[in-house]
Design an enzyme around this catalytic site. Structure first.
Site, short mmCIF file in Angstrom:
data_model
loop_
_atom_site.label_atom_id
_atom_site.label_comp_id
_atom_site.label_asym_id
_atom_site.label_seq_id
_atom_site.Cartn_x
_atom_site.Cartn_y
_atom_site.Cartn_z
N CYS A 1 0.88 -1.31 -0.01
CA CYS A 1 -0.18 0.07 0.09
C CYS A 1 0.94 1.41 0.08
O CYS A 1 0.68 2.11 -0.96
CB CYS A 1 -0.73 0.14 1.31
SG CYS A 1 -1.64 1.43 1.70
N HIS B 1 -2.55 6.20 4.91
CA HIS B 1 -1.28 5.38 4.75
C HIS B 1 0.01 5.93 4.34
O HIS B 1 0.81 5.13 3.77
CB HIS B 1 -1.43 4.15 4.17
CG HIS B 1 -0.91 2.82 5.06
ND1 HIS B 1 -0.71 1.72 4.47
CD2 HIS B 1 -0.16 3.00 6.33
CE1 HIS B 1 -0.15 0.90 5.42
NE2 HIS B 1 0.43 1.65 6.36
C1 NG6 Z 1 1.22 -6.26 7.13
C2 NG6 Z 1 -0.07 -6.95 7.99
C3 NG6 Z 1 -0.92 -7.07 7.09
C4 NG6 Z 1 -1.52 -5.80 6.12
C5 NG6 Z 1 -0.14 -5.06 5.68
C6 NG6 Z 1 -0.21 -3.80 5.27
C7 NG6 Z 1 0.69 -8.57 9.79
C8 NG6 Z 1 0.91 -9.78 10.27
N1 NG6 Z 1 0.50 -8.13 8.61
O1 NG6 Z 1 2.45 -6.29 8.00
O2 NG6 Z 1 -2.23 -7.34 7.79
O3 NG6 Z 1 -1.71 -4.85 7.51
O4 NG6 Z 1 0.71 -5.05 6.46
O5 NG6 Z 1 -1.16 -3.80 3.92
O6 NG6 Z 1 0.73 -7.43 10.65
S1 NG6 Z 1 -1.35 -2.62 2.84
O7 NG6 Z 1 -2.21 -3.05 1.88
O8 NG6 Z 1 -1.72 -1.55 3.77
O9 NG6 Z 1 -0.04 -2.76 2.30
CA CA Z 2 -3.17 -2.74 -0.07
#
Ligand code: NG6
Ligand code: CA
Length: 507
Positions: free
Chosen positions: A75, A130
């Site tokens: 993300c 984010h």
């Molecule tokens: C990871 C998290 C996952 C998610 C991701 C971010 C754990 C085990 N996993 O570190 O759940 O939050 O980060 O996702 O904590 S994103 O789509 O925002 O990149």
């Molecule tokens: Ca994502």
């Protein structure tokens, strides 16, 4: 005809061509960025176990790209690249951020919203942020700055980090929405703050079990990454999140104004925790994850509905994409794996979220502009990072020096006037690979994705990998050894791009 009149006629033709590529008046622009939606997750990309009538209609009355990419397979780096037009790996600290991280986009630099502001747009950001906030130590009880406003958004209503990270509150124009000053918020990613139960100490209180991490403060029966205390009246209810942010997006669209508008609508769906509103529960044929896709489709439908109701559809360019590929188990036991029922989240692609393979970053990508973009399918290679230069160009403005160093003006591809996209694109997770024409290269030294306990297992070999995506979209047959020249060519191009501050001069 003398040389000057030939030159003059040429100039006239060139002007005519540019004028034709430009709209009479700059369009409203909506960029909808979904979260963790894979290449195979929508009906218009082949899904049958979920129904996405609104997104299918957006695609069927617009241009559906088959080779559209996010700049990364997670993300934060994708969003950083989308808003700055710069590859995320050019800057340290653009990996997945905790909820108390400082803002990673420097105020004052050219961003997608600041360029559109300069072009006369009213700008807004609604949904998942984010990208960090503040300068290092945030007091969530005061105005939080810098943030969206300082990088070009006139209005913002954001989820500061992710749905699974504290603080679990919305921030509207720099202030926590609905905060009671007598119940101040404290947030920490280091140690427990306050007396709220945690997933680690009180698993009995959880409405959704954990599979990995996410065992800190419990909010709304779901434990999160990070601790928080206070702010009880401001805490979100996950089940209402899509309703809340969709309503904010709709309110911004329908506001009376003289100027054109730009809305960056970043949905929380279908990121974890997946807890759709009860009207979507059980509606899909593949469990909660599918229900969350239905909720996402509803949100997109609400945006389309208000555009139609306000007679704005003909003057609004709507772009839909996803920040990275799909993941099933991303830390909560929501049944995504066992309920799959034959659904293929990444379609025919290999890998998913966290992966350098196509499944990590080749995502749904739709451009819709009623009356201007002819319905169809485009196979042009395009990245979300190109939107900065492309949208700026659609407003009729020249890109300032240094803006969007890796953002190509693909406005003609975006509007379907040309089939030509990029010739190269660096793929990214924690490290990089490259795409050039039909070819894809992943260095032997790359992990190919996140390894530790993550959905993507990454690479299974330490050899250089080369795939021809026309013959082998699923990246199943490594042909690097048979094609040493091609492998070297891609490796050299990748190294060149990595070593230069901009990728624009390269062919
Ligand atoms: C990871 C998290 C996952 C998610 C991701 C971010 C754990 C085990 N996993 O570190 O759940 O939050 O980060 O996702 O904590 S994103 O789509 O925002 O990149
Ligand atoms: Ca994502």
């Amino acid at each position: 005809m003398g040389i000057f009149s030939v030159f003059g006629f040429g100039l006239f033709l060139a002007q005519l061509v540019t004028q034709q590529a430009l709209p009479k008046s700059p369009p409203n622009i909506i960029v909808i960025l979904a979260d963790d939606i894979g290449y195979g997750d929508l009906g218009c990309y082949g899904a049958t176990r979920v129904k996405t009538p609104n997104l299918d209609r957006l695609a069927n009355t617009g241009l559906r790209f088959t080779d559209g990419h996010s700049a990364s397979s997670t993300c934060t780096p994708t969003r950083y690249a989308l808003l700055t037009g710069q590859y995320p790996w050019r800057k340290q600290g653009t990996g997945i951020l905790p909820g108390d991280a400082p803002l990673i986009i420097e105020p004052g630099r050219h961003t997608m919203p600041s360029l559109l502001q300069n072009a006369g747009y009213e700008t807004a950001c609604v949904g998942k942020w984010h990208l960090g906030l503040g300068n290092g130590s945030i007091d969530w009880n005061k105005t939080i700055t810098p943030g969206p406003k300082e990088i070009g958004f006139d209005y913002s209503f954001i989820i500061p980090a992710t749905g699974d990270r504290t603080p679990c509150v919305y921030v509207e124009n720099g202030k926590v929405a609905g905060l009671d000053p007598n119940d101040p918020i404290e947030v920490s990613y280091k140690q427990k703050v306050g007396n709220d139960p945690t997933g680690r100490e009180n698993p009995d209180l959880l409405k959704m079990k954990l599979t990995q991490g996410h065992d800190m403060t419990i909010v709304n029966g779901i434990s999160r990454i990070g601790y928080m205390s206070g702010g009880k009246s401001a805490r979100w209810i996950d089940e209402d999140m899509a309703d809340t942010i969709t309503q904010k997006a709709v309110q911004f669209i329908e506001k009376k104004r003289e100027k054109p508008f730009f809305l960056y609508f970043a949905t929380h769906d279908i990121h974890v925790p997946r807890v759709p509103h009860k009207r979507f529960v059980g509606t899909s044929e593949c469990g909660t994850r599918g229900d969350a896709i239905h909720q996402l489709d509803w949100s997109v439908g609400e945006v389309m509905k208000i555009l139609e109701a306000k007679d704005l559809a003909k003057n609004t360019l709507v772009i839909f994409s996803s920040d990275n590929g799909p993941v099933l188990d991303d830390g909560y036991a929501d049944g995504a794996v066992k309920d799959l029922n034959g659904h293929k989240p990444a379609g025919a692609l290999r890998g998913g979220k966290y992966s350098l393979y196509e499944g990590g970053h080749r995502v749904p990508f739709i451009a819709n502009w009623q009356g201007t973009i002819q319905p169809g399918v485009s196979s042009a290679l395009i990245c979300q990072m190109d939107l900065l230069a492309s949208l700026n160009s659609l407003t009729g403005h020249k890109l300032p020096e240094g803006a969007g160093p890796d953002s190509f003006d693909l406005s003609t591809a975006l509007t379907g006037k040309s089939a030509k996209g990029r010739t190269h694109l660096v793929s990214h997770t924690r490290d990089t690979g490259i795409r050039m024409g039909d070819w894809k290269y992943i260095p032997g030294t790359s992990l190919g994705g996140f390894k530790k306990g993550k959905a993507s297992k990454g690479k299974d070999s330490t050899k250089d990998e080369l795939y021809n995506l026309v013959d082998d979209l699923g990246e199943s047959k490594n042909i690097a050894e048979e094609n040493p020249g091609k492998t070297r060519e891609l490796k050299n191009l990748m190294e060149k791009i990595l070593s230069k501050p901009s990728s624009k001069e390269l062919p």
